[in-house]
Design a protein around this motif. Structure first.
Motif, PDB file in Angstrom:
ATOM      1  N   TYR A   1      -4.316  11.417  17.246  1.00  0.00           N
ATOM      2  CA  TYR A   1      -4.607  11.533  16.043  1.00  0.00           C
ATOM      3  C   TYR A   1      -4.633  10.158  15.861  1.00  0.00           C
ATOM      4  CZ  TYR A   1      -2.404  11.452  11.852  1.00  0.00           C
ATOM      5  OH  TYR A   1      -1.937  10.833  10.577  1.00  0.00           O
ATOM      6  N   GLU A   2      -4.201   8.443  16.553  1.00  0.00           N
ATOM      7  CA  GLU A   2      -4.137   7.545  16.846  1.00  0.00           C
ATOM      8  C   GLU A   2      -5.599   7.563  16.777  1.00  0.00           C
ATOM      9  OE1 GLU A   2      -2.873   3.465  18.572  1.00  0.00           O
ATOM     10  OE2 GLU A   2      -2.065   5.294  19.606  1.00  0.00           O
ATOM     11  N   TYR A   3      -6.650   7.692  17.422  1.00  0.00           N
ATOM     12  CA  TYR A   3      -8.011   7.413  17.502  1.00  0.00           C
ATOM     13  C   TYR A   3      -8.543   7.537  16.019  1.00  0.00           C
ATOM     14  CZ  TYR A   3      -8.117   6.898  22.481  1.00  0.00           C
ATOM     15  OH  TYR A   3      -7.714   6.278  23.851  1.00  0.00           O
ATOM     16  N   ALA A   4      -8.770   8.932  15.650  1.00  0.00           N
ATOM     17  CA  ALA A   4      -8.625   9.529  14.394  1.00  0.00           C
ATOM     18  C   ALA A   4      -8.079   8.965  12.960  1.00  0.00           C
ATOM     19  CB  ALA A   4      -8.611  10.852  14.354  1.00  0.00           C
ATOM     20  N   ALA A   5      -7.178   8.420  13.046  1.00  0.00           N
ATOM     21  CA  ALA A   5      -6.521   7.458  12.384  1.00  0.00           C
ATOM     22  C   ALA A   5      -7.184   6.286  11.922  1.00  0.00           C
ATOM     23  CB  ALA A   5      -5.037   8.009  12.239  1.00  0.00           C
ATOM     24  N   GLU A   6      -7.324   5.905  13.287  1.00  0.00           N
ATOM     25  CA  GLU A   6      -7.759   4.107  13.260  1.00  0.00           C
ATOM     26  C   GLU A   6      -9.303   3.949  13.559  1.00  0.00           C
ATOM     27  OE1 GLU A   6      -6.411   2.644  16.781  1.00  0.00           O
ATOM     28  OE2 GLU A   6      -4.258   2.150  15.856  1.00  0.00           O
ATOM     29  N   ASP A   7     -10.226   5.595  13.296  1.00  0.00           N
ATOM     30  CA  ASP A   7     -11.919   4.640  13.267  1.00  0.00           C
ATOM     31  C   ASP A   7     -12.118   6.028  12.016  1.00  0.00           C
ATOM     32  OD1 ASP A   7     -14.550   5.050  13.251  1.00  0.00           O
ATOM     33  OD2 ASP A   7     -14.395   4.859  15.278  1.00  0.00           O
TER      34      ASP A   7
ATOM     35  N   GLY B   1      -9.018  19.891  15.946  1.00  0.00           N
ATOM     36  CA  GLY B   1      -7.643  20.391  17.147  1.00  0.00           C
ATOM     37  C   GLY B   1      -6.720  20.070  16.168  1.00  0.00           C
ATOM     38  N   MET B   2      -6.605  18.533  15.729  1.00  0.00           N
ATOM     39  CA  MET B   2      -5.428  18.529  15.017  1.00  0.00           C
ATOM     40  C   MET B   2      -5.078  19.066  13.588  1.00  0.00           C
ATOM     41  SD  MET B   2      -3.856  16.115  16.890  1.00  0.00           S
ATOM     42  CE  MET B   2      -4.798  17.126  18.063  1.00  0.00           C
TER      43      MET B   2
ATOM     44  N   TYR C   1     -11.835  18.462   4.723  1.00  0.00           N
ATOM     45  CA  TYR C   1     -13.111  18.059   3.656  1.00  0.00           C
ATOM     46  C   TYR C   1     -12.555  16.473   3.296  1.00  0.00           C
ATOM     47  CZ  TYR C   1     -14.594  23.048   4.140  1.00  0.00           C
ATOM     48  OH  TYR C   1     -14.410  23.704   4.578  1.00  0.00           O
ATOM     49  N   ARG C   2     -11.451  16.250   2.889  1.00  0.00           N
ATOM     50  CA  ARG C   2     -10.618  14.525   2.593  1.00  0.00           C
ATOM     51  C   ARG C   2     -11.113  13.198   4.006  1.00  0.00           C
ATOM     52  NH1 ARG C   2      -5.526  16.871  -0.518  1.00  0.00           N
ATOM     53  NH2 ARG C   2      -6.786  18.179  -2.196  1.00  0.00           N
ATOM     54  N   LYS C   3     -11.960  12.437   3.471  1.00  0.00           N
ATOM     55  CA  LYS C   3     -11.749  11.272   4.365  1.00  0.00           C
ATOM     56  C   LYS C   3     -10.681  10.558   4.637  1.00  0.00           C
ATOM     57  CE  LYS C   3     -13.885   6.802   4.919  1.00  0.00           C
ATOM     58  NZ  LYS C   3     -14.912   6.461   5.140  1.00  0.00           N
ATOM     59  N   ALA C   4      -9.463  10.603   3.671  1.00  0.00           N
ATOM     60  CA  ALA C   4      -8.338  10.215   4.276  1.00  0.00           C
ATOM     61  C   ALA C   4      -7.586  11.519   5.394  1.00  0.00           C
ATOM     62  CB  ALA C   4      -7.294   9.775   3.761  1.00  0.00           C
ATOM     63  N   LEU C   5      -7.038  10.480   6.529  1.00  0.00           N
ATOM     64  CA  LEU C   5      -6.349  11.613   8.025  1.00  0.00           C
ATOM     65  C   LEU C   5      -5.009  12.055   7.097  1.00  0.00           C
ATOM     66  CD1 LEU C   5      -7.062  13.546  10.298  1.00  0.00           C
ATOM     67  CD2 LEU C   5      -5.903  11.100  11.472  1.00  0.00           C
ATOM     68  N   PRO C   6      -4.946  13.976   6.929  1.00  0.00           N
ATOM     69  CA  PRO C   6      -3.190  13.617   6.742  1.00  0.00           C
ATOM     70  C   PRO C   6      -2.255  13.141   7.183  1.00  0.00           C
ATOM     71  CG  PRO C   6      -4.598  15.465   6.365  1.00  0.00           C
ATOM     72  CD  PRO C   6      -5.524  14.820   6.821  1.00  0.00           C
ATOM     73  N   GLU C   7      -1.137  13.375   7.116  1.00  0.00           N
ATOM     74  CA  GLU C   7      -0.063  12.857   7.877  1.00  0.00           C
ATOM     75  C   GLU C   7       0.047  14.327   8.597  1.00  0.00           C
ATOM     76  OE1 GLU C   7       3.230  10.534   6.656  1.00  0.00           O
ATOM     77  OE2 GLU C   7       1.971   9.161   6.174  1.00  0.00           O
TER      78      GLU C   7
END
Length: 211
Positions: free
Chosen positions: A115-121, A146-147, A203-209
């Protein structure tokens, strides 16, 4: 590693139902592949997978390819845009194996790292529901896919989550299906409308919490 394939197969059967084919095997070829291929009933690994990686990563390669027999080789996507349904599930099956074999703390660490990798990049991890044609098998369809499944599990609870998986695999066994079909199964099993949930995660760029 490969020696644990039988244990892995038993574990995945306990979650998803009977192995969907008559046989399963793995072949290690003496060449460099940097990856593996999950052919129906047979996974193919390059020898570098078992010499250049740490033991747990090797084990997860084996778990990932085995789980594709359910997610990809029994139920197969109808369109390449939905490839997260293959790779997201197989990646999450790595996590499920960690949870089973090594415990909740190891599993939670695995989730937090991805999750951290996906949120940061966000450039490396674009929305996984419609990957670019020139990079269909990008990191996001695996890891953000997977997330998405982990977020769904947290949202609906284990009973409904694994009922969703089994319903999906039974209904579309040996056939093709789409993301829309998967969302319909989720809505049917839960009795709720998860369209907005999947729009956000896929489909949205921002990763949800995570829920």
């Amino acid at each position: 590693m490969i020696a644990r394939q039988g244990e892995m197969l038993d574990f995945y059967e306990s979650l998803f139902g009977a192995y969907p084919f008559d046989v399963y095997g793995a072949v290690v070829v003496n060449t460099t592949t940097e990856s593996a291929i999950e052919s129906q009933t047979l996974s193919l690994f390059g020898s570098d997978i078992f010499t250049d990686t740490d033991p747990l990563e090797m084990e997860l390669f084996v778990a990932h390819e085995l789980s594709h027999q359910w997610f990809g080789n029994s139920v197969t996507i109808a369109d390449w845009r939905d490839i997260w349904l293959h790779e997201g599930w197989a990646t999450y099956c790595e996590g499920l194996w960690i949870e089973h074999a090594y415990g909740a703390d190891a599993f939670n660490d695995w989730v937090a790292t991805i999750y951290e990798y996906a949120a940061e990049d966000s450039e490396t991890y674009p929305p996984p529901g419609d990957p670019p044609a020139e990079d269909v098998l990008n990191y996001s369809v695996y890891e953000r896919g997977g997330m998405t499944l982990h977020a769904l599990r947290l949202e609906v609870g284990d009973a409904d989550f694994f009922a969703i998986a089994r319903t999906w695999l039974e209904r579309y066994a040996y056939s093709n299906a789409t993301t829309e079909d998967f969302i319909a199964v989720v809505n049917e099993v839960t009795g709720e409308d998860y369209t907005d949930f999947f729009n956000a995660w896929l489909y949205r760029k921002a990763l949800p919490e995570l829920p």
